[in-house]
Design an enzyme around this catalytic site. Structure first.
Site, PDB file in Angstrom:
ATOM      1  N   ARG A  96      40.986  34.342  40.323  1.00  0.00           N
ATOM      2  CA  ARG A  96      40.316  33.497  39.436  1.00  0.00           C
ATOM      3  C   ARG A  96      41.280  32.965  38.259  1.00  0.00           C
ATOM      4  O   ARG A  96      42.612  33.455  38.283  1.00  0.00           O
ATOM      5  CB  ARG A  96      39.104  34.003  39.023  1.00  0.00           C
ATOM      6  N   LYS A 114      40.742  38.083  37.376  1.00  0.00           N
ATOM      7  CA  LYS A 114      40.331  37.113  36.274  1.00  0.00           C
ATOM      8  C   LYS A 114      41.057  37.301  35.016  1.00  0.00           C
ATOM      9  O   LYS A 114      40.882  38.229  34.426  1.00  0.00           O
ATOM     10  CB  LYS A 114      38.922  36.857  36.387  1.00  0.00           C
ATOM     11  N   HIS A 126      42.563  47.671  46.807  1.00  0.00           N
ATOM     12  CA  HIS A 126      41.278  47.603  47.508  1.00  0.00           C
ATOM     13  C   HIS A 126      40.091  47.757  46.709  1.00  0.00           C
ATOM     14  O   HIS A 126      40.149  48.813  45.671  1.00  0.00           O
ATOM     15  CB  HIS A 126      40.975  48.593  48.629  1.00  0.00           C
ATOM     16  N   ARG A 203      33.788  62.714  32.925  1.00  0.00           N
ATOM     17  CA  ARG A 203      32.563  62.723  34.086  1.00  0.00           C
ATOM     18  C   ARG A 203      31.885  63.887  33.768  1.00  0.00           C
ATOM     19  O   ARG A 203      32.535  64.898  33.450  1.00  0.00           O
ATOM     20  CB  ARG A 203      33.260  62.696  35.463  1.00  0.00           C
TER      21      ARG A 203
END
Length: 221
Positions: A96, A114, A126, A203
């Site tokens: 973008r 972007k 990916h 986490r």
């Protein structure tokens, strides 16, 4: 226009399946496969290869880069998109406005970039999003990772130092800086700057309940 390009040495897989809605400048030994659409001003350097069914608008693609099939590059105006020499983009990638990619950058399938700068050798192969980011050399950006660049009112920037490894399924909550050479453990949500060379883990701790039984479905009767 197709005839003029071929006279310059451009190899078109099928001249009847080329759509140019602006200006297309090509260097030597450029190859363009079927079904490609070019809008605005597009420049293709020497040896560039464009795969089938790509849409490319307002972009400069430097020598030796390869754009795999079904990639969407929308440079907008006036920001534009730059793809560095030898870069590999796609298939099914989206660049973008404001995407500035250095030499030998890899942007793989279902990756969106972007308003971000990627230094030479950086890779996001990916299923990832890089928005409003500055990415250093040789960064490896894991699958499923995103920059959370919008707080609901303003955009914020993420800075990733050289040689950082971002594990899979991470969220980098901007504004945040990852120190050079560091590693972000898979599944982490990073909200604070990380030190160079450090392993950042953010986490929940895994737990296990021995003998736990999942609920049984009611019997039919």
């Amino acid at each position: 226009m197709a005839d003029a390009l071929m006279a310059q040495g451009v190899r078109l897989a099928d001249p009847a399946r080329l759509d140019v809605r602006g200006t297309l400048e090509c260097g030597q030994d450029v190859e363009i496969d079927i079904g490609c659409l070019f809008e605005g001003h597009v420049s293709l350097g020497d040896g560039v290869r464009i795969g089938a069914h790509c849409v490319i608008a307002n972009a400069c693609i430097e020598a030796g880069a390869r754009i795999h099939p079904f990639t969407h590059i929308d440079g907008g105006a006036p920001q534009g998109v730059r793809v560095g020499a030898g870069a590999l983009i796609g298939p099914y990638a989206r660049l973008r406005p404001g995407a500035q990619l250095g030499a030998d950058v890899h942007i793989g399938n279902f990756v969106e970039v972007k308003n971000s700068t990627l230094a030479p050798g950086a890779k996001a192969n990916h299923l990832a999003y890089l928005g409003d980011a500055t990415v250093g050399e040789r960064v490896n950006y894991g699958a499923g990772s995103i920059t959370a660049n919008y707080d609901g009112a303003r955009k914020h920037r993420t800075t990733i130092g050289a040689d950082v490894h971002v594990g899979s399924n991470c969220v980098l909550v901007a504004p945040v800086t990852l120190g050079a050479g560091g590693t972000v453990a898979a599944g982490s949500v990073i909200t604070q700057d990380t030190a160079p060379g450090a392993l950042a883990i953010a986490r929940g701790r895994q737990s296990s309940l021995p003998g736990w039984q999942r609920p049984a479905k009611p019997s039919k009767g």
